[in-house]
Design a protein around this motif. Structure first.
Motif, PDB file in Angstrom:
ATOM      1  N   LYS A 156       0.818  -1.207   0.000  1.00 14.41           N
ATOM      2  CA  LYS A 156       0.000   0.000   0.000  1.00 14.41           C
ATOM      3  C   LYS A 156       0.857   1.265   0.000  1.00 14.41           C
ATOM      4  CE  LYS A 156      -3.356  -2.842   2.388  1.00 14.41           C
ATOM      5  NZ  LYS A 156      -4.498  -3.047   3.223  1.00 14.41           N
ATOM      6  N   ASP A 158       1.341   3.033  -2.382  1.00 14.89           N
ATOM      7  CA  ASP A 158       0.622   4.036  -3.196  1.00 14.89           C
ATOM      8  C   ASP A 158      -0.346   4.862  -2.350  1.00 14.89           C
ATOM      9  OD1 ASP A 158      -0.554   1.382  -3.017  1.00 14.89           O
ATOM     10  OD2 ASP A 158      -2.214   2.170  -4.204  1.00 14.89           O
ATOM     11  N   ASN A 184       3.469  -1.212  -4.194  1.00 12.77           N
ATOM     12  CA  ASN A 184       2.034  -1.210  -4.464  1.00 12.77           C
ATOM     13  C   ASN A 184       1.733  -2.629  -4.932  1.00 12.77           C
ATOM     14  OD1 ASN A 184      -0.501  -1.121  -5.523  1.00 12.77           O
ATOM     15  ND2 ASN A 184      -0.133   0.614  -6.891  1.00 12.77           N
ATOM     16  N   ALA A 185       1.065  -3.386  -4.075  1.00 12.06           N
ATOM     17  CA  ALA A 185       0.872  -4.814  -4.352  1.00 12.06           C
ATOM     18  C   ALA A 185       0.022  -5.059  -5.591  1.00 12.06           C
ATOM     19  CB  ALA A 185       0.245  -5.496  -3.137  1.00 12.06           C
ATOM     20  N   ARG A 186      -0.670  -4.016  -6.052  1.00 18.45           N
ATOM     21  CA  ARG A 186      -1.536  -4.190  -7.218  1.00 18.45           C
ATOM     22  C   ARG A 186      -0.809  -3.970  -8.526  1.00 18.45           C
ATOM     23  NH1 ARG A 186      -6.652  -0.572  -5.337  1.00 18.45           N
ATOM     24  NH2 ARG A 186      -7.837  -2.223  -4.297  1.00 18.45           N
ATOM     25  N   SER A 210      -4.302 -10.422   8.370  1.00 20.56           N
ATOM     26  CA  SER A 210      -5.400 -10.397   7.418  1.00 20.56           C
ATOM     27  C   SER A 210      -5.542  -8.983   6.864  1.00 20.56           C
ATOM     28  CB  SER A 210      -6.665 -10.824   8.147  1.00 20.56           C
ATOM     29  OG  SER A 210      -7.690 -11.000   7.234  1.00 20.56           O
ATOM     30  N   GLY A 211      -5.638  -8.882   5.559  1.00 17.32           N
ATOM     31  CA  GLY A 211      -5.799  -7.568   4.941  1.00 17.32           C
ATOM     32  C   GLY A 211      -4.494  -6.879   4.604  1.00 17.32           C
ATOM     33  N   ALA A 212      -3.371  -7.529   4.896  1.00 16.70           N
ATOM     34  CA  ALA A 212      -2.068  -6.898   4.645  1.00 16.70           C
ATOM     35  C   ALA A 212      -1.749  -6.810   3.161  1.00 16.70           C
ATOM     36  CB  ALA A 212      -0.971  -7.663   5.379  1.00 16.70           C
ATOM     37  N   GLY A 213      -2.387  -7.687   2.365  1.00 17.40           N
ATOM     38  CA  GLY A 213      -2.154  -7.637   0.924  1.00 17.40           C
ATOM     39  C   GLY A 213      -1.504  -8.888   0.360  1.00 17.40           C
ATOM     40  N   LYS A 214      -1.558  -9.997   1.095  1.00 22.60           N
ATOM     41  CA  LYS A 214      -0.913 -11.221   0.641  1.00 22.60           C
ATOM     42  C   LYS A 214      -1.568 -11.773  -0.627  1.00 22.60           C
ATOM     43  CE  LYS A 214      -1.593 -13.261   4.614  1.00 22.60           C
ATOM     44  NZ  LYS A 214      -2.322 -12.136   5.234  1.00 22.60           N
ATOM     45  N   SER A 215      -2.905 -11.816  -0.625  1.00 24.74           N
ATOM     46  CA  SER A 215      -3.588 -12.342  -1.823  1.00 24.74           C
ATOM     47  C   SER A 215      -3.382 -11.412  -3.011  1.00 24.74           C
ATOM     48  CB  SER A 215      -5.085 -12.499  -1.567  1.00 24.74           C
ATOM     49  OG  SER A 215      -5.288 -13.165  -0.361  1.00 24.74           O
ATOM     50  N   THR A 216      -3.374 -10.124  -2.737  1.00 21.67           N
ATOM     51  CA  THR A 216      -3.167  -9.153  -3.805  1.00 21.67           C
ATOM     52  C   THR A 216      -1.781  -9.344  -4.430  1.00 21.67           C
ATOM     53  OG1 THR A 216      -4.556  -7.633  -2.557  1.00 21.67           O
ATOM     54  CG2 THR A 216      -3.271  -6.687  -4.355  1.00 21.67           C
ATOM     55  N   THR A 229      -9.870 -11.079  -4.397  1.00 26.54           N
ATOM     56  CA  THR A 229      -8.719 -11.548  -3.624  1.00 26.54           C
ATOM     57  C   THR A 229      -9.129 -12.727  -2.744  1.00 26.54           C
ATOM     58  OG1 THR A 229      -9.213  -9.801  -2.080  1.00 26.54           O
ATOM     59  CG2 THR A 229      -7.349  -9.448  -3.536  1.00 26.54           C
ATOM     60  N   GLY A 262      -4.190 -15.068   7.129  1.00 25.23           N
ATOM     61  CA  GLY A 262      -3.760 -14.112   8.151  1.00 25.23           C
ATOM     62  C   GLY A 262      -3.769 -14.764   9.528  1.00 25.23           C
TER      63      GLY A 262
END
Ligand SMILES: Nc1nc2c(ncn2[C@@H]2O[C@H](COP(=O)(O)OP(=O)(O)OP(=O)(O)O)[C@@H](O)[C@H]2O)c(=O)[nH]1
Ligand SMILES: [Zn+2]
Length: 362
Positions: A156, A158, A184-186, A210-216, A229, A262
């Motif tokens: 994140k 960005d 920017n994980a995206r 959880s929500g840190a951006g691992k799946s992204t 995600t 997570g």
């Protein structure tokens, strides 16, 4: 090299010049089971496993009857990333682990839980949003540090105009030789900063809240964009399309990525080395006048002096004390449990110890 071996190599099987596995205990295990073939654990289920013997080549197998006994130590069952020997649709052996990432399982009783095995790099993922927490990162580093090269991935970037402040809060981590990458994980171009740890045959694990951006991150590395995600569309062994959660994922780069859900609670197992994660703190404490300095108000306390001088972060020091206590507590329980079971204490921490020279650290 046979096509079978090449397929295995593509999911992390280390092949020597002679086409045999590089790791001598693995050669011995293969020689002892001439009818068996190796495969890597992709998913672990209650009653069995999904294993793979190449990219896009996964299938279900049964676990050995032994592992199904309720008293069987969970960390001795195969977990994601493990290499196993398969014979007739059943696992007949677990190859010795080259590295492990474990935690103390949640709950009252001491139990270890394997997060991933045979991993080269552990990406500790943390968002640069409200989730950013240097203390949580330190805890993750303590838990993964024994098994793999840790890398802090701040997602994140960005959304965060001031990544430098976060970097400053992690200055001690960086000084300890741990790489810190803001992404920017995206965005593929941004995530390319991780490529040096994702070379062919390498295995990396993603850990973080959880929500840190691992799946992204996983989706971006896979070249999948804007997919919901947490879900990776894959072709399963029965030949129909399903939306499944893949734990071990071959990447286009030739590396393997292990995604983990997570984790809310991260308890040490007692096998961690606090000195490894807090080398800076221990170096300061070694300068105290008294060997048994409690760093409260003794004369000649180097820790107090460093905190006053602003060269040691007080929160980091407090967290060091807390984690040290947790590790010592877990280590006592572990020792008791081993004594009760009459288990041979494994000498040293050799199988878990990071190979420092490979990663060029210290
Ligand atoms: N703008 C921006 N959004 C991001 C970035 N990384 C993740 N997100 C968003 O943050 C949210 C959570 O990301 P996930 O990838 O689902 O987080 P996770 O770590 O996989 O979470 P769990 O699956 O619950 O463990 C999603 O809405 C993502 O789109 C980033 O670098 N930039
Ligand atoms: Zn002191």
């Amino acid at each position: 090299m046979s096509p079978e071996t090449a397929a295995l190599q593509a999911i992390g099987w280390p092949v020597g010049a002679d086409g045999q596995p590089e790791f001598p205990p693995w050669r011995e295990a293969l020689a002892a089971h001439p009818q068996a073939r190796p495969a890597r654990v992709v998913e672990q289920h209650r009653t069995g496993y999904v294993v793979a013997d190449g990219p896009q080549r996964s299938f279900k197998v049964e676990s050995p009857p032994d592992w199904q006994r309720p008293k069987f130590p969970p960390e001795q069952r195969a977990g994601v990333g493990d290499w196993v020997l398969i014979e007739g649709g059943r696992i007949v052996g677990l190859l010795p682990r080259r590295s492990t990432i474990k935690r103390g399982a949640a709950g009252e009783h001491y139990r270890q839980q394997l997060i991933a095995a045979n991993v080269d790099t552990a990406f500790v993922v943390c968002g640069l949003d409200g989730d950013f927490n240097p203390r949580r990162i330190e805890r993750y580093l303590l838990l993964v540090g024994g098994g793999a090269e840790p890398v802090v991935v701040l997602t994140k970037a960005d959304l965060c105009p001031d990544a430098d402040r976060a970097r400053a809060a992690l200055a001690h981590v960086a000084a300890d030789g741990v790489a810190i990458v803001a992404v920017n994980a995206r965005e593929r171009a941004s995530v390319a900063q991780l490529d040096r740890w994702l070379q062919p045959g390498r295995t990396a694990v993603l850990v973080g809240s959880s929500g840190a951006g691992k799946s992204t991150l996983t989706n971006t590395l896979l070249g999948i964009e804007r997919m919901k995600t947490g879900e990776v569309r894959a072709h399963d062994s029965r030949g129909r399309h399903t939306t499944t959660y893949r734990a071990l994922i071959p990447l286009p780069s030739g590396a393997c990525l292990i995604d983990t859900p997570g984790m809310r609670e991260l308890k040490p197992t007692g096998e961690e080395d606090v000195a490894d994660t807090f080398a800076d703190v221990e170096a300061v404490a070694a300068e105290c006048r008294f060997r048994d300095c409690s760093h409260q108000r003794e004369p000649g306390c180097a820790v107090r002096a460093a905190i006053d001088a602003g060269t040691l972060d007080e929160d980091r020091f407090a967290h060091y004390l807390k984690l040290r206590e947790e590790v010592e507590g877990a280590a006592r329980t572990l020792a008791q449990r081993r004594a009760q079971k009459g288990e041979e204490k494994t000498p040293g921490r050799a199988p878990n110890k990071r190979v420092d020279d490979r990663h060029g650290r210290r």
